[in-house]
Scaffold this motif. Structure first.
Motif, PDB file in Angstrom:
ATOM      1  N   GLN A  88       0.792  -1.227   0.000  1.00 10.62           N
ATOM      2  CA  GLN A  88       0.000   0.000   0.000  1.00 10.62           C
ATOM      3  C   GLN A  88       0.826   1.280   0.000  1.00 10.62           C
ATOM      4  O   GLN A  88       0.726   2.088  -0.914  1.00 10.62           O
ATOM      5  CB  GLN A  88      -0.968  -0.015   1.195  1.00 10.62           C
ATOM      6  N   PRO A  89       1.698   1.505   0.997  1.00 15.37           N
ATOM      7  CA  PRO A  89       2.358   2.805   1.031  1.00 15.37           C
ATOM      8  C   PRO A  89       3.644   2.875   0.237  1.00 15.37           C
ATOM      9  O   PRO A  89       4.190   3.946   0.045  1.00 15.37           O
ATOM     10  CB  PRO A  89       2.651   2.995   2.519  1.00 15.37           C
ATOM     11  N   THR A  90       4.180   1.743  -0.235  1.00 18.68           N
ATOM     12  CA  THR A  90       5.538   1.775  -0.771  1.00 18.68           C
ATOM     13  C   THR A  90       5.615   1.655  -2.276  1.00 18.68           C
ATOM     14  O   THR A  90       6.614   2.039  -2.870  1.00 18.68           O
ATOM     15  CB  THR A  90       6.382   0.637  -0.173  1.00 18.68           C
ATOM     16  N   ILE A  91       4.600   1.117  -2.929  1.00 19.89           N
ATOM     17  CA  ILE A  91       4.672   0.906  -4.370  1.00 19.89           C
ATOM     18  C   ILE A  91       3.988   2.061  -5.096  1.00 19.89           C
ATOM     19  O   ILE A  91       2.830   2.367  -4.827  1.00 19.89           O
ATOM     20  CB  ILE A  91       4.029  -0.438  -4.765  1.00 19.89           C
ATOM     21  N   ALA A  92       4.723   2.695  -5.971  1.00 19.00           N
ATOM     22  CA  ALA A  92       4.176   3.819  -6.720  1.00 19.00           C
ATOM     23  C   ALA A  92       3.015   3.360  -7.591  1.00 19.00           C
ATOM     24  O   ALA A  92       2.849   2.178  -7.881  1.00 19.00           O
ATOM     25  CB  ALA A  92       5.277   4.443  -7.578  1.00 19.00           C
ATOM     26  N   SER A  93       2.213   4.334  -8.021  1.00 17.37           N
ATOM     27  CA  SER A  93       1.001   4.002  -8.782  1.00 17.37           C
ATOM     28  C   SER A  93       1.326   3.234 -10.055  1.00 17.37           C
ATOM     29  O   SER A  93       0.553   2.374 -10.474  1.00 17.37           O
ATOM     30  CB  SER A  93       0.236   5.283  -9.127  1.00 17.37           C
ATOM     31  N   ASP A  94       2.475   3.526 -10.673  1.00 20.67           N
ATOM     32  CA  ASP A  94       2.832   2.824 -11.896  1.00 20.67           C
ATOM     33  C   ASP A  94       3.412   1.439 -11.625  1.00 20.67           C
ATOM     34  O   ASP A  94       3.705   0.689 -12.551  1.00 20.67           O
ATOM     35  CB  ASP A  94       3.841   3.661 -12.701  1.00 20.67           C
ATOM     36  N   GLN A  95       3.567   1.085 -10.340  1.00 16.21           N
ATOM     37  CA  GLN A  95       4.102  -0.233  -9.983  1.00 16.21           C
ATOM     38  C   GLN A  95       3.060  -1.122  -9.307  1.00 16.21           C
ATOM     39  O   GLN A  95       3.366  -2.241  -8.916  1.00 16.21           O
ATOM     40  CB  GLN A  95       5.304  -0.080  -9.051  1.00 16.21           C
ATOM     41  N   GLN A  96       1.832  -0.632  -9.180  1.00 17.30           N
ATOM     42  CA  GLN A  96       0.819  -1.406  -8.458  1.00 17.30           C
ATOM     43  C   GLN A  96       0.481  -2.704  -9.177  1.00 17.30           C
ATOM     44  O   GLN A  96       0.275  -3.743  -8.542  1.00 17.30           O
ATOM     45  CB  GLN A  96      -0.432  -0.559  -8.247  1.00 17.30           C
ATOM     46  N   LEU A  97       0.411  -2.667 -10.517  1.00 17.73           N
ATOM     47  CA  LEU A  97       0.122  -3.885 -11.274  1.00 17.73           C
ATOM     48  C   LEU A  97       1.224  -4.907 -11.073  1.00 17.73           C
ATOM     49  O   LEU A  97       0.954  -6.099 -10.839  1.00 17.73           O
ATOM     50  CB  LEU A  97      -0.035  -3.558 -12.760  1.00 17.73           C
ATOM     51  N   ALA A  98       2.486  -4.458 -11.139  1.00 19.21           N
ATOM     52  CA  ALA A  98       3.613  -5.367 -10.939  1.00 19.21           C
ATOM     53  C   ALA A  98       3.588  -5.949  -9.524  1.00 19.21           C
ATOM     54  O   ALA A  98       3.898  -7.124  -9.323  1.00 19.21           O
ATOM     55  CB  ALA A  98       4.931  -4.645 -11.197  1.00 19.21           C
ATOM     56  N   GLY A  99       3.205  -5.119  -8.530  1.00 19.94           N
ATOM     57  CA  GLY A  99       3.103  -5.609  -7.163  1.00 19.94           C
ATOM     58  C   GLY A  99       2.036  -6.674  -7.020  1.00 19.94           C
ATOM     59  O   GLY A  99       2.229  -7.695  -6.346  1.00 19.94           O
ATOM     60  N   LEU A 100       0.888  -6.455  -7.672  1.00 20.94           N
ATOM     61  CA  LEU A 100      -0.191  -7.442  -7.633  1.00 20.94           C
ATOM     62  C   LEU A 100       0.235  -8.740  -8.318  1.00 20.94           C
ATOM     63  O   LEU A 100      -0.040  -9.841  -7.820  1.00 20.94           O
ATOM     64  CB  LEU A 100      -1.434  -6.873  -8.305  1.00 20.94           C
ATOM     65  N   ILE A 101       0.930  -8.620  -9.447  1.00 17.81           N
ATOM     66  CA  ILE A 101       1.401  -9.806 -10.159  1.00 17.81           C
ATOM     67  C   ILE A 101       2.435 -10.555  -9.328  1.00 17.81           C
ATOM     68  O   ILE A 101       2.447 -11.798  -9.288  1.00 17.81           O
ATOM     69  CB  ILE A 101       1.973  -9.404 -11.532  1.00 17.81           C
ATOM     70  N   GLY A 102       3.308  -9.825  -8.629  1.00 15.58           N
ATOM     71  CA  GLY A 102       4.269 -10.466  -7.745  1.00 15.58           C
ATOM     72  C   GLY A 102       3.581 -11.244  -6.633  1.00 15.58           C
ATOM     73  O   GLY A 102       4.011 -12.339  -6.259  1.00 15.58           O
ATOM     74  N   LEU A 103       2.486 -10.685  -6.124  1.00 18.78           N
ATOM     75  CA  LEU A 103       1.728 -11.374  -5.080  1.00 18.78           C
ATOM     76  C   LEU A 103       1.042 -12.620  -5.644  1.00 18.78           C
ATOM     77  O   LEU A 103       1.017 -13.679  -4.995  1.00 18.78           O
ATOM     78  CB  LEU A 103       0.695 -10.426  -4.484  1.00 18.78           C
ATOM     79  N   ILE A 104       0.492 -12.518  -6.857  1.00 19.61           N
ATOM     80  CA  ILE A 104      -0.137 -13.679  -7.500  1.00 19.61           C
ATOM     81  C   ILE A 104       0.894 -14.780  -7.735  1.00 19.61           C
ATOM     82  O   ILE A 104       0.582 -15.972  -7.647  1.00 19.61           O
ATOM     83  CB  ILE A 104      -0.822 -13.261  -8.816  1.00 19.61           C
ATOM     84  N   SER A 105       2.147 -14.389  -8.014  1.00 15.87           N
ATOM     85  CA  SER A 105       3.190 -15.407  -8.181  1.00 15.87           C
ATOM     86  C   SER A 105       3.394 -16.185  -6.890  1.00 15.87           C
ATOM     87  O   SER A 105       3.695 -17.382  -6.918  1.00 15.87           O
ATOM     88  CB  SER A 105       4.512 -14.756  -8.623  1.00 15.87           C
TER      89      SER A 105
END
Length: 290
Positions: A144-161
């Motif tokens: 939530q507080p650490t991933i920039a808006s342009d990195q939110q998709l990558a963060g979600l994909i990392g979590l799905i991995s």
């Protein structure tokens, strides 16, 4: 005439420290190759798994080990799930700070416990429940507080991995219960992952290796394969609880490599989130050990 017993492995659980360092190095090579030479995550997975395919397949073929299996469907299910997890993990690696991407993938142990409860109806001990709640709290802090808006998709994909990895480990456990040797499980995984990533790379286009990029690709493959072997050795000769806890050193090594080699910036919120997830994983290891 008495025969002395073979000497104990002095490194023991310490093999997991070696494995953690190698897996962190693999991630650093992948991220560096992607950012400096333009390799896509598909290509990075291809070179990583092709190296493993040759390194594992050739010695077993030389020893005349049987590659045929009566559990081909189970191998394919595990290999496809693991390949998807690896592709998603490398996608996150190329777009997020190294330590963040590694930490998200290492939520797999938490999802493994949750999936075991949902699908296998295994009871969740109070200590494991605490680890799950702590781990998912750490995920919220990290994303939530650490991933920039342009990195939110990558963060979600990392979590799905991490979810897919947890599901793949569940299938690995089932294959082990069927009596399948670990080398064959890894070999089929390498075959499927190489085929899937190679097909995607053919669709999206290849980046030809050069004299400058080849050391990164070789380092990626060698670090990943040796890390896998060191991890296997750790679980063979070490204490399972200690080994499972030491696996989270990958996050520590990734943080150091990200800062000092790749120039990643790490905020306090990121560090807190990663520490919470690591502590949750170690707590979960204690719960499984009990």
């Amino acid at each position: 005439m008495s025969h002395s017993s073979p000497p104990a492995d002095r490194l023991g659980s310490g093999w997991m420290v070696v494995s953690a360092a190698l897996f962190a190095l693999m991630g650093a090579f992948a991220k560096a190759a992607g950012s400096r030479f333009g390799f896509s995550f598909n290509e990075l997975v291809f070179w990583r798994m092709l190296f493993g395919l040759v390194a594992i397949g050739l010695p077993e073929w030389w020893r005349h080990k049987p590659f045929r299996t009566p559990y081909l469907k189970s191998h394919l299910n595990r290999s496809i799930t693991g390949s998807v997890a690896l592709l998603l993990s490398f996608f996150a690696l190329t777009r997020l700070p190294l330590a963040t991407a590694i930490t998200l993938n290492y939520t797999s142990s938490l999802f493994l416990a949750l999936l075991s409860f949902i699908f296998l109806k295994e009871r969740i001990a109070p200590l494991m429940l605490a680890a799950l709640l702590m781990g998912f709290g750490g995920i919220i802090i990290l994303l939530q507080p650490t991933i920039a808006s342009d990195q939110q998709l990558a963060g979600l994909i990392g979590l799905i991995s991490g979810v897919c990895s947890g599901w793949a480990y569940l299938q690995v456990r089932e294959l082990s219960q069927l009596g399948e040797p670990s080398w064959r499980v890894v070999f089929y995984f390498c075959c499927v992952a190489t085929a899937m990533s190679g097909t995607l790379a053919c669709i999206n286009g290849w980046q030809p290796p050069t004299a400058q990029s080849l050391p990164y690709l070789l380092g990626l493959g060698a670090a990943g394969t040796l890390g896998q072997l060191a991890m296997t050795r750790a679980y063979q000769v070490g204490r399972k609880l200690t080994v499972a806890s030491l696996a989270y050193l990958t996050v520590v090594f990734s943080t150091l490599l990200g800062i000092f080699w790749l120039g990643d910036s790490t905020s306090w919120h990121e560090i807190i989130g990663m520490l919470v997830i690591v502590c949750a994983g170690i707590l979960g290891s204690f719960a499984k050990g009990k």
